[in-house]
Design a protein around this motif. Sequence first.
Motif, mmCIF file in Angstrom:
data_model
loop_
_atom_site.group_PDB
_atom_site.id
_atom_site.type_symbol
_atom_site.label_atom_id
_atom_site.label_comp_id
_atom_site.label_asym_id
_atom_site.label_seq_id
_atom_site.Cartn_x
_atom_site.Cartn_y
_atom_site.Cartn_z
ATOM 1 N N PRO A 1 -5.726 -0.465 3.845
ATOM 2 C CA PRO A 1 -6.538 -0.722 4.974
ATOM 3 C C PRO A 1 -7.937 0.038 4.924
ATOM 4 O O PRO A 1 -7.651 1.341 4.819
ATOM 5 C CB PRO A 1 -5.907 -1.044 5.996
ATOM 6 N N ALA A 2 -9.140 -0.283 5.135
ATOM 7 C CA ALA A 2 -10.199 0.568 5.416
ATOM 8 C C ALA A 2 -9.897 1.537 6.617
ATOM 9 O O ALA A 2 -10.370 2.735 6.669
ATOM 10 C CB ALA A 2 -11.407 0.011 5.616
ATOM 11 N N PRO A 46 0.853 -1.038 0.158
ATOM 12 C CA PRO A 46 0.178 0.063 0.018
ATOM 13 C C PRO A 46 0.798 1.324 -0.048
ATOM 14 O O PRO A 46 0.529 2.329 -0.742
ATOM 15 C CB PRO A 46 -0.990 -0.048 1.285
ATOM 16 N N LEU A 47 1.814 1.294 0.574
ATOM 17 C CA LEU A 47 2.789 2.434 0.598
ATOM 18 C C LEU A 47 3.325 2.833 -0.757
ATOM 19 O O LEU A 47 3.316 3.896 -1.422
ATOM 20 C CB LEU A 47 4.452 2.168 1.572
ATOM 21 N N TYR A 48 3.637 1.720 -1.696
ATOM 22 C CA TYR A 48 3.862 2.335 -2.868
ATOM 23 C C TYR A 48 2.853 2.494 -3.820
ATOM 24 O O TYR A 48 2.946 3.307 -4.827
ATOM 25 C CB TYR A 48 4.414 0.836 -3.684
ATOM 26 N N LEU A 49 1.685 1.957 -3.492
ATOM 27 C CA LEU A 49 0.541 2.472 -4.197
ATOM 28 C C LEU A 49 0.142 4.205 -4.024
ATOM 29 O O LEU A 49 -0.398 4.748 -4.794
ATOM 30 C CB LEU A 49 -0.958 1.608 -3.739
ATOM 31 N N LEU A 69 0.905 2.108 8.495
ATOM 32 C CA LEU A 69 1.226 0.924 7.756
ATOM 33 C C LEU A 69 2.547 0.375 8.396
ATOM 34 O O LEU A 69 2.768 -0.932 7.755
ATOM 35 C CB LEU A 69 0.996 1.173 6.468
ATOM 36 N N VAL A 70 3.290 0.580 8.973
ATOM 37 C CA VAL A 70 4.589 0.143 9.179
ATOM 38 C C VAL A 70 4.770 0.185 10.716
ATOM 39 O O VAL A 70 4.236 0.858 11.497
ATOM 40 C CB VAL A 70 5.803 1.064 8.661
#
Length: 392
Positions: free
Chosen positions: A179-180, A4-7, A119-120
């Motif tokens: 994530p939502a 998700p970070l790369y998105l 996220l990390v």
Amino acid sequence: MPLPLYLLALAVFAMGTSEFMLAGLLPDIASDLGVTVGTAGTLTSAYAIGMIVGAPLMAALARKRPGRASLFGFVLVFLAAHALGAATEGFPVLFATRVVAALANAGFLAVALTTAATLVPADQKGRAPAVLLSGTTVAMVAGVPGGSVLGTLLGWRATFWAVAALCLPAAIGIVTGVPARRGQKDAAEGPTLRAELAQLGSPRLLVVVLLAALVNAATFAGITFLAPVVTGTAGLGELWVPVVLVLFGAGSFVGVTVAGRLSDQRPGSVLAVGGPLLLIGWPALAVLADRPVALLVLVFVQGALSFALGSTLITRILYEAAEAPTMAGSYATAALNIGAAAGPLVAATTLTTAAGNLGPLWVSGFLVAVALLIAFPLRTVVAAGRSSEALR
């Protein structure tokens, strides 16, 4: 680092391309819409102002919504603004779309910086913004030159359509990959907006915000006016201008990548080593600008150092604003864009002085010197590790 970070970085790439691409499109826009180049240049100012105002405003409006929904909404607004801008026949409408796009960009980056940190693991919070900012650096390396070439071949509208198209995979990626929930308490359960805004009264946070703004002002003071240095002082052809910008972007990518691995555990090392080198580098670039090889090398080095320090200071803002979980990203975004707007304005005043084309480079050195003078007596604040640890 999670996917998700790369998105999110893909969306930042599209937005970064849009923010910087106008430099090569202004004459075409002015001719097509029947305005002067000076009037067309106000599009850049409109975007900068929208970014500064939009960061805290959009973050405040989005704070009660899940991060994924907010990010998706900002990308869709950004896409729509570029589609409308590409289709319009009137300058006022294009101007309005740039303001709206800037607001969406600012809101996205503010929420993305906050979301990315969740996220990390807690001890990798510095790497998360580095991944996001790599989207901006790749935009400088590939997006902006590519947009310039596309605009030259197919017209400025094609570049706007291309940016809108880039938003589609980013939007799909956000819906499917982010994530939502951010993994934090909802805004209703966490600090109130008043409490989060009160964090701006923290001297520690204000110091780091000021330093981030100064370093970014120095960066944009120098890079904005590199073209006349390349074609005038260095005596290179116009085709060398995008080459130099790509070199700066490549250096900045290296800088955020290296700093992302160090800014959590050893921010003091990044600042203690990178700060003085950055200070020396801008005057060195001014002195050696008439030597093409030295110019090319120093541009790469300055890009790396500028973004290494800048991304490290952004990480420090996120740590110092930990008690403002939904607004911390907006404080970092505002610091970046205040610098991006103020640096070129200050640098432009030197172009008519005896320093001429080299004036902005001296301004960059001066701004870094001011930042270091502020940082040195407060180094235990600036260089602290996670959550205000003692100086290493």
